[in-house]
Design a protein around this motif. Sequence first.
Motif, PDB file in Angstrom:
ATOM      1  N   ARG A 186       0.856  -1.155  -0.066  1.00  0.00           N
ATOM      2  CA  ARG A 186       0.016   0.000   0.177  1.00  0.00           C
ATOM      3  C   ARG A 186       0.761   1.221  -0.144  1.00  0.00           C
ATOM      4  O   ARG A 186       2.033   1.315   0.750  1.00  0.00           O
ATOM      5  N   GLU A 187       0.394   2.342  -0.697  1.00  0.00           N
ATOM      6  CA  GLU A 187       1.094   3.589  -0.845  1.00  0.00           C
ATOM      7  C   GLU A 187       1.516   4.001   0.565  1.00  0.00           C
ATOM      8  O   GLU A 187       2.591   4.564   0.853  1.00  0.00           O
ATOM      9  N   GLN A 190       4.204   2.292   2.300  1.00  0.00           N
ATOM     10  CA  GLN A 190       5.618   2.650   1.643  1.00  0.00           C
ATOM     11  C   GLN A 190       5.999   3.906   1.876  1.00  0.00           C
ATOM     12  O   GLN A 190       7.112   4.381   2.312  1.00  0.00           O
ATOM     13  N   GLN A 191       5.077   5.056   2.077  1.00  0.00           N
ATOM     14  CA  GLN A 191       5.462   6.393   2.094  1.00  0.00           C
ATOM     15  C   GLN A 191       6.031   6.918   3.397  1.00  0.00           C
ATOM     16  O   GLN A 191       6.645   7.617   3.680  1.00  0.00           O
TER      17      GLN A 191
END
Length: 213
Positions: A186-187, A190-191
């Motif tokens: 999931r973004e 990751q972010q």
Amino acid sequence: MLKFYFAPLSINARRVWIALLEKQIPFEPILLNLDGDQCSAEFTKINPLQRVPVVIDDELILVESLAILDYLEAQYPATALLPHDVNAIAIVRMICMICLTDLQPATIPLTKQLVGLPVEAATVQTAQQRIIQILQFFEGLDDLTGNTFTLADIVAGTLVSSVPMFGISMASFPKLTAWLERLSARESFQQTAPSSDQIQAALPNLKKILETR
């Protein structure tokens, strides 16, 4: 605009950060290095407890990650992170409470050992055993490893993903391993994942904080 005070290595702050991203709430990130800046007069006025996360929305100041998550869910209902079914809500709450009152405290002596602080072997063993018991419980929960993304995934995911660094193998938990892989794709995860450089830079400050606990 909502203000979000955080530190990259803080799991408590990361769960709020992920919720903000998942719900697409505009916010101003304010970084604290926890190198003593959390004790500044300016930040102490905002949070006398001198810790992150803190969220300021208009004139409302909130501390404590679960309280902040509840507020975000109520105030910004778009992209709901709580189910509607009563039973499902209870399970999400149960998972979050286990993480905050049981799993996270069990990681503290292991984190102390990781940063080079003295910890009795019996304390380490007890903590490892408790973490394994909790992982076994989570492994059997379809609600945690299912397809619906909720606050339970955020709260548990940010904690369980740190378990391997304490020398605890995930080989006996195939459902949890697959679930963590889905979360890591999931973004938002990751972010918000700290880089190796951020981790190394934060370890001395983390050691100083843990020396007082």
